[in-house]
Design an enzyme around this catalytic site. Structure first.
Site, PDB file in Angstrom:
ATOM      1  N   PRO A   9       0.793  -1.226   0.000  1.00 29.58           N
ATOM      2  CG  PRO A   9      -0.131  -1.108   2.131  1.00 29.58           C
ATOM      3  CD  PRO A   9       0.527  -2.063   1.173  1.00 29.58           C
ATOM      4  CG  ASN A  10      -0.262   4.295   1.206  1.00 26.49           C
ATOM      5  OD1 ASN A  10      -1.232   4.803   0.667  1.00 26.49           O
ATOM      6  ND2 ASN A  10      -0.330   3.736   2.396  1.00 26.49           N
ATOM      7  NE  ARG A  17       4.022   6.711   1.581  1.00 23.56           N
ATOM      8  CZ  ARG A  17       4.202   5.496   2.059  1.00 23.56           C
ATOM      9  NH1 ARG A  17       4.644   4.532   1.281  1.00 23.56           N
ATOM     10  NH2 ARG A  17       3.931   5.238   3.307  1.00 23.56           N
ATOM     11  CE1 TYR A  22       8.883   5.036   2.847  1.00 24.38           C
ATOM     12  CE2 TYR A  22       7.374   6.894   2.916  1.00 24.38           C
ATOM     13  CZ  TYR A  22       7.836   5.715   3.443  1.00 24.38           C
ATOM     14  OH  TYR A  22       7.246   5.186   4.570  1.00 24.38           O
ATOM     15  CG  ASN A  71       8.312  -1.910   0.782  1.00 24.03           C
ATOM     16  OD1 ASN A  71       7.681  -1.978   1.822  1.00 24.03           O
ATOM     17  ND2 ASN A  71       8.974  -0.827   0.415  1.00 24.03           N
ATOM     18  CB  ALA A  74       1.242   0.392   6.636  1.00 20.40           C
ATOM     19  CG  HIS A  77       4.690  -1.920  10.483  1.00 18.63           C
ATOM     20  ND1 HIS A  77       6.001  -2.354  10.606  1.00 18.63           N
ATOM     21  CD2 HIS A  77       4.720  -0.912   9.570  1.00 18.63           C
ATOM     22  CE1 HIS A  77       6.774  -1.615   9.814  1.00 18.63           C
ATOM     23  NE2 HIS A  77       6.027  -0.736   9.177  1.00 18.63           N
ATOM     24  CG  ASP A  84      -1.044 -17.156   8.733  1.00 17.54           C
ATOM     25  OD1 ASP A  84      -0.046 -17.306   9.471  1.00 17.54           O
ATOM     26  OD2 ASP A  84      -2.210 -17.111   9.172  1.00 17.54           O
ATOM     27  CD  GLU A  95      10.098  -7.304   6.846  1.00 14.49           C
ATOM     28  OE1 GLU A  95      10.033  -8.441   7.375  1.00 14.49           O
ATOM     29  OE2 GLU A  95      10.002  -6.250   7.493  1.00 14.49           O
ATOM     30  CG  HIS A  97      10.861  -2.126   5.338  1.00 19.13           C
ATOM     31  ND1 HIS A  97       9.499  -2.078   5.161  1.00 19.13           N
ATOM     32  CD2 HIS A  97      11.117  -3.247   6.058  1.00 19.13           C
ATOM     33  CE1 HIS A  97       8.954  -3.113   5.760  1.00 19.13           C
ATOM     34  NE2 HIS A  97       9.905  -3.856   6.311  1.00 19.13           N
ATOM     35  CB  SER A  99      12.325   4.497   5.514  1.00 15.20           C
ATOM     36  OG  SER A  99      11.295   3.651   5.986  1.00 15.20           O
ATOM     37  NE  ARG A 104       9.697   6.310   8.717  1.00 15.61           N
ATOM     38  CZ  ARG A 104       8.801   6.075   7.747  1.00 15.61           C
ATOM     39  NH1 ARG A 104       8.985   5.067   6.900  1.00 15.61           N
ATOM     40  NH2 ARG A 104       7.736   6.844   7.625  1.00 15.61           N
ATOM     41  NE  ARG A 108       6.591   4.642  10.059  1.00 13.11           N
ATOM     42  CZ  ARG A 108       5.533   4.756   9.253  1.00 13.11           C
ATOM     43  NH1 ARG A 108       5.187   3.784   8.460  1.00 13.11           N
ATOM     44  NH2 ARG A 108       4.821   5.870   9.238  1.00 13.11           N
TER      45      ARG A 108
HETATM   46  C1  DQA Z   1       8.057   1.150   4.221  1.00 14.68           C
HETATM   47  C2  DQA Z   1       8.068   1.407   5.730  1.00 14.68           C
HETATM   48  C3  DQA Z   1       6.691   1.192   6.316  1.00 14.68           C
HETATM   49  O1  DQA Z   1       6.707   1.432   7.713  1.00 14.68           O
HETATM   50  C4  DQA Z   1       5.705   2.157   5.679  1.00 14.68           C
HETATM   51  O2  DQA Z   1       4.403   1.923   6.172  1.00 14.68           O
HETATM   52  C5  DQA Z   1       5.725   2.112   4.193  1.00 14.68           C
HETATM   53  C6  DQA Z   1       7.019   2.006   3.511  1.00 14.68           C
HETATM   54  C7  DQA Z   1       9.425   1.468   3.575  1.00 14.68           C
HETATM   55  O3  DQA Z   1       9.626   1.042   2.453  1.00 14.68           O
HETATM   56  O4  DQA Z   1      10.263   2.145   4.177  1.00 14.68           O
HETATM   57  O5  DQA Z   1       4.706   2.247   3.539  1.00 14.68           O
HETATM   58  O6  DQA Z   1       7.786  -0.215   3.999  1.00 14.68           O
END
Ligand code: DQA
Length: 139
Positions: A9-10, A17, A22, A71, A74, A77, A84, A95, A97, A99, A104, A108
């Site tokens: 998401p996002n 953003r 980012y 990635n 959110a 978390h 699963d 996994e 990220h 950032s 942070r 997170r």
């Molecule tokens: C993220 C870190 C997450 O905490 C956040 O919700 C994101 C981006 C990152 O790539 O740093 O959407 O996964």
């Protein structure tokens, strides 16, 4: 070698953003660079803001791809369902990220996914995705 990158998401808004966190690059631009650099590797890409769609994609690729770079944004978390799904498939998942989530907010710092992933890469900007690909290519 076939690697699937999944953004949650996002992350469709990368480049727009919160650029201080980012960066300024869109994921499409970065993906193009990755695909050029790793031209012998098939790199597929999927982005969704919907948890169930991400789970469906993990199921779809999770018995055939060599690696999944995830990635989950959110959902990292919050999502037992994603954890699963990762446990349910055979393909290893890294996994990532952009950032450094440990620098942070406290919420997170916890990941439901880390315990079921092959490894975690956090805090290297867009390079986090490249480092995950390197990890799959080298192990
Ligand atoms: C993220 C870190 C997450 O905490 C956040 O919700 C994101 C981006 C990152 O790539 O740093 O959407 O996964």
């Amino acid at each position: 070698m076939n690697i699937l990158i999944i953004n949650g998401p996002n992350l469709n808004l990368l480049g727009v953003r919160e650029p201080d966190t980012y960066g300024n690059q869109s994921f499409d631009d970065y993906l193009f660079i990755l695909q050029e650099k790793y031209s012998k590797t098939k790199i597929d890409y999927f982005q969704s803001n919907i948890e169930g769609e991400i789970i469906n994609k993990i199921h779809e690729f999770g018995f055939s791809a060599d690696g999944i770079v995830l990635n989950a944004g959110a959902y990292t978390h919050t999502s037992v369902a994603l954890a699963d799904a990762i446990s349910a498939v055979e393909t290893p998942v890294i996994e990532v990220h952009i950032s450094n989530v440990y620098k942070r907010e406290k919420f997170r710092h916890h990941s439901f996914l880390s315990p079921v992933c092959r490894g975690v890469i956090s805090g290297f900007g867009m390079n986090s995705y490249r480092l995950a690909i390197e990890a799959f290519l080298n192990y």
